[in-house]
Scaffold this motif. Structure first.
Motif, mmCIF file in Angstrom:
data_model
loop_
_atom_site.group_PDB
_atom_site.id
_atom_site.type_symbol
_atom_site.label_atom_id
_atom_site.label_comp_id
_atom_site.label_asym_id
_atom_site.label_seq_id
_atom_site.Cartn_x
_atom_site.Cartn_y
_atom_site.Cartn_z
ATOM 1 N N LYS A 85 7.990 47.221 53.146
ATOM 2 C CA LYS A 85 7.335 48.517 52.919
ATOM 3 C C LYS A 85 6.805 49.003 54.267
ATOM 4 O O LYS A 85 6.063 48.296 54.957
ATOM 5 N N VAL A 86 7.189 50.201 54.663
ATOM 6 C CA VAL A 86 6.820 50.758 55.965
ATOM 7 C C VAL A 86 5.363 51.216 55.943
ATOM 8 O O VAL A 86 4.953 51.989 55.070
ATOM 9 N N LEU A 87 4.587 50.737 56.918
ATOM 10 C CA LEU A 87 3.195 51.162 57.087
ATOM 11 C C LEU A 87 3.056 52.130 58.261
ATOM 12 O O LEU A 87 2.244 53.050 58.213
ATOM 13 N N LYS A 88 3.855 51.915 59.312
ATOM 14 C CA LYS A 88 3.889 52.798 60.484
ATOM 15 C C LYS A 88 5.317 52.840 60.983
ATOM 16 O O LYS A 88 6.027 51.836 60.915
ATOM 17 N N GLU A 115 5.673 56.468 55.965
ATOM 18 C CA GLU A 115 4.771 55.477 55.394
ATOM 19 C C GLU A 115 5.018 55.360 53.885
ATOM 20 O O GLU A 115 5.125 56.363 53.186
ATOM 21 N N GLY A 116 5.134 54.148 53.419
ATOM 22 C CA GLY A 116 5.361 53.907 51.997
ATOM 23 C C GLY A 116 6.821 53.742 51.616
ATOM 24 O O GLY A 116 7.134 53.251 50.535
ATOM 25 N N SER A 117 7.731 54.146 52.506
ATOM 26 C CA SER A 117 9.151 53.964 52.185
ATOM 27 C C SER A 117 9.510 52.487 52.339
ATOM 28 O O SER A 117 8.793 51.714 52.967
ATOM 29 N N VAL A 118 10.597 52.098 51.720
ATOM 30 C CA VAL A 118 11.030 50.700 51.768
ATOM 31 C C VAL A 118 12.334 50.619 52.546
ATOM 32 O O VAL A 118 13.253 51.404 52.310
ATOM 33 N N GLN A 122 11.456 51.551 43.879
ATOM 34 C CA GLN A 122 11.668 52.414 45.038
ATOM 35 C C GLN A 122 13.057 52.194 45.599
ATOM 36 O O GLN A 122 13.552 51.082 45.643
ATOM 37 N N ARG A 123 13.651 53.261 46.005
ATOM 38 C CA ARG A 123 14.955 53.202 46.644
ATOM 39 C C ARG A 123 14.753 52.757 48.088
ATOM 40 O O ARG A 123 13.869 53.233 48.780
ATOM 41 N N SER A 124 15.551 51.811 48.539
ATOM 42 C CA SER A 124 15.413 51.358 49.917
ATOM 43 C C SER A 124 16.664 51.708 50.706
ATOM 44 O O SER A 124 17.722 51.957 50.139
#
Length: 143
Positions: free
Chosen positions: A50-53, A61-64, A15-17
């Protein structure tokens, strides 16, 4: 001879962060690492979350997102930031954060991977240089 794609079932998509931006987040530690930059060999310390909220629409959500600090002119400030981060995400006092603790949390076993953290980030401007930057505060979240 096996296929060049042998083992593909065991890997995740990279994943791209992006660097942390102003906002409030709940997330899960993916990795904590340190190293040296390729360009000028400066030490750095980085945490991928990893973003949850999120209340920032750019971080779904799900992005890093990545928090990073590196040695600039004064190593002292780098060490303060690393110590503050490690103390917060391990629910320790600053005095409990030693060189060995930092080596442990950044080690190959990644003992803090999966740890839930809260992140509060806001933008500030350096009064001397006028340069904008993002400040962050981390905290350990209970499960």
């Amino acid at each position: 001879m096996g296929s060049i794609f042998a083992g593909i079932e065991e890997v995740n998509v990279k994943q791209r962060s992006r660097y942390v931006a102003a906002g409030n987040y709940e997330g899960e530690v993916q990795a904590i690492k340190y190293g040296r930059t390729n360009q000028d060999d400066r030490p750095y310390f980085v945490c991928e979350v990893k973003v949850l909220k999120s209340d920032n629409p750019d971080f779904k959500e799900g992005s890093v997102m990545t928090w990073m600090t590196m040695v600039h002119k004064y190593k002292h400030y780098f060490l303060e930031e690393v110590k503050g981060f490690v103390a917060a995400v391990t629910d320790s006092t600053a005095d409990e954060v030693t060189e060995e603790v930092v080596e442990f949390v950044t080690g190959e076993d990644q003992p803090l991977a999966g740890t839930r953290v809260g992140v509060h980030a806001w933008d500030e401007t350096n009064g001397n240089t006028g340069k904008a930057y993002t400040r962050t505060e981390f905290r350990l979240l209970s499960e």
